[in-house]
Design an enzyme around this catalytic site. Structure first.
Site, PDB file in Angstrom:
ATOM      1  N   TYR A  48      40.192  47.349  25.280  1.00  0.00           N
ATOM      2  CA  TYR A  48      39.252  48.373  25.833  1.00  0.00           C
ATOM      3  C   TYR A  48      39.053  49.367  24.677  1.00  0.00           C
ATOM      4  CZ  TYR A  48      38.829  46.380  30.557  1.00  0.00           C
ATOM      5  OH  TYR A  48      38.249  45.367  31.683  1.00  0.00           O
ATOM      6  N   GLY A  71      46.083  40.093  26.564  1.00  0.00           N
ATOM      7  CA  GLY A  71      47.027  41.164  26.377  1.00  0.00           C
ATOM      8  C   GLY A  71      47.963  41.355  27.170  1.00  0.00           C
ATOM      9  N   ASP A 117      48.035  42.055  30.268  1.00  0.00           N
ATOM     10  CA  ASP A 117      47.480  41.318  31.735  1.00  0.00           C
ATOM     11  C   ASP A 117      48.128  40.173  31.732  1.00  0.00           C
ATOM     12  OD1 ASP A 117      46.065  41.639  34.254  1.00  0.00           O
ATOM     13  OD2 ASP A 117      44.898  39.970  33.225  1.00  0.00           O
TER      14      ASP A 117
HETATM   15  P1  ADP Z   1      43.391  47.208  27.836  1.00  0.00           P
HETATM   16  O1  ADP Z   1      42.312  46.111  28.083  1.00  0.00           O
HETATM   17  O2  ADP Z   1      43.399  48.198  28.873  1.00  0.00           O
HETATM   18  O3  ADP Z   1      42.736  47.749  26.584  1.00  0.00           O
HETATM   19  P2  ADP Z   1      45.253  45.373  26.580  1.00  0.00           P
HETATM   20  O4  ADP Z   1      46.155  44.473  27.216  1.00  0.00           O
HETATM   21  O5  ADP Z   1      44.208  44.710  25.610  1.00  0.00           O
HETATM   22  O6  ADP Z   1      44.614  46.093  27.892  1.00  0.00           O
HETATM   23  O7  ADP Z   1      46.046  46.359  25.655  1.00  0.00           O
HETATM   24  C1  ADP Z   1      46.722  47.421  26.090  1.00  0.00           C
HETATM   25  C2  ADP Z   1      47.829  47.641  25.263  1.00  0.00           C
HETATM   26  O8  ADP Z   1      48.868  46.811  25.632  1.00  0.00           O
HETATM   27  C3  ADP Z   1      47.804  47.202  23.691  1.00  0.00           C
HETATM   28  O9  ADP Z   1      48.464  48.314  23.064  1.00  0.00           O
HETATM   29  C4  ADP Z   1      48.383  45.860  23.733  1.00  0.00           C
HETATM   30  O10 ADP Z   1      49.110  45.619  22.264  1.00  0.00           O
HETATM   31  C5  ADP Z   1      49.626  46.045  24.572  1.00  0.00           C
HETATM   32  N1  ADP Z   1      50.468  44.821  25.164  1.00  0.00           N
HETATM   33  C6  ADP Z   1      50.094  43.776  24.855  1.00  0.00           C
HETATM   34  N2  ADP Z   1      50.976  42.739  25.611  1.00  0.00           N
HETATM   35  C7  ADP Z   1      51.899  43.705  26.135  1.00  0.00           C
HETATM   36  C8  ADP Z   1      53.165  43.573  26.465  1.00  0.00           C
HETATM   37  N3  ADP Z   1      53.903  42.395  26.881  1.00  0.00           N
HETATM   38  N4  ADP Z   1      54.050  44.577  26.747  1.00  0.00           N
HETATM   39  C9  ADP Z   1      53.389  45.956  26.489  1.00  0.00           C
HETATM   40  N5  ADP Z   1      52.409  46.168  26.116  1.00  0.00           N
HETATM   41  C10 ADP Z   1      51.437  44.975  25.867  1.00  0.00           C
END
Ligand code: ADP
Length: 179
Positions: free
Chosen positions: A129, A38, A40
């Site tokens: 999450y 994601g 991260d």
């Molecule tokens: P968590 O584990 O806290 O749920 P995730 O990374 O799985 O974190 O998802 C959190 C949000 O970030 C989701 O809406 C996902 O689609 C979004 N996301 C993923 N990549 C990016 C990015 N490059 N920029 C912004 N948001 C993103």
């Protein structure tokens, strides 16, 4: 969509948080501060290995849920990355709301401590999450609006939403806050 609260504004954009030219961006990290998928994974990919090296050196015990830690931003345009650990959704009865609010509040406090005027958040906890997006948007936007209405050097808080569904949810909640 841009809305003024106190002396600052909340902006909603559809996009990629790694490309934002703001003082600090927020990462949706895990409590081990290990590289995940994601947002991260995208931040570590774009920012380079210096971010993970700093996390491992400064925070070997990780970061508790509901809190956040700061590193430099490697190759990214921002100066800092705030690695926030949101809750895993377990149905809503395990203090998820308090933990999500606390993750946002910790980032806002870090922004003030580091004299940031602009800050970008992703939608913390609503990916892997599984926190319901409409409920998370409410917590995120209300917590940020409350801070902007107090005395703060923050002028811009941008939510960078990665898909149209998430953007739409945040926009609907922000509209309800206008009246
Ligand atoms: P968590 O584990 O806290 O749920 P995730 O990374 O799985 O974190 O998802 C959190 C949000 O970030 C989701 O809406 C996902 O689609 C979004 N996301 C993923 N990549 C990016 C990015 N490059 N920029 C912004 N948001 C993103």
């Amino acid at each position: 969509m841009i809305v003024q609260f106190g002396s600052g504004r909340i902006e909603l954009v559809l996009g990629d948080i790694t490309r934002q030219e703001v003082d600090a961006i927020v990462n949706a990290a895990n409590s081990m501060l290990a590289v995940g998928g994601g947002v991260d994974g995208a931040i570590h990919d774009a920012g380079g290995p210096a971010i993970l090296e700093e996390l491992q050196r400064r925070y070997p015990d990780g970061c508790p849920t509901g809190s956040a830690v700061v590193t430099a931003a490697g190759n990214l345009a921002a100066q800092y990355v705030f690695h926030a650990v949101g809750p895993i959704w377990q149905g809503g009865g395990k203090k998820e709301r308090e933990q999500l609010q606390s993750a946002y509040e910790t980032c806002l406090a870090l922004a003030e401590k580091h004299q940031c005027r602009s800050l970008a958040f992703p939608s913390i906890s609503t990916g892997v999450y599984r926190y319901p997006v409409d409920l998370a948007a409410e917590v995120a936007l209300r917590t940020v609006a409350l801070k902007l209405e107090s005395s703060t050097p923050l002028e811009l808080v941008r939510f960078v939403l990665f898909d149209q569904g998430t953007f739409g949810c945040y926009a609907r909640v922000l509209e309800t806050m206008l009246v």
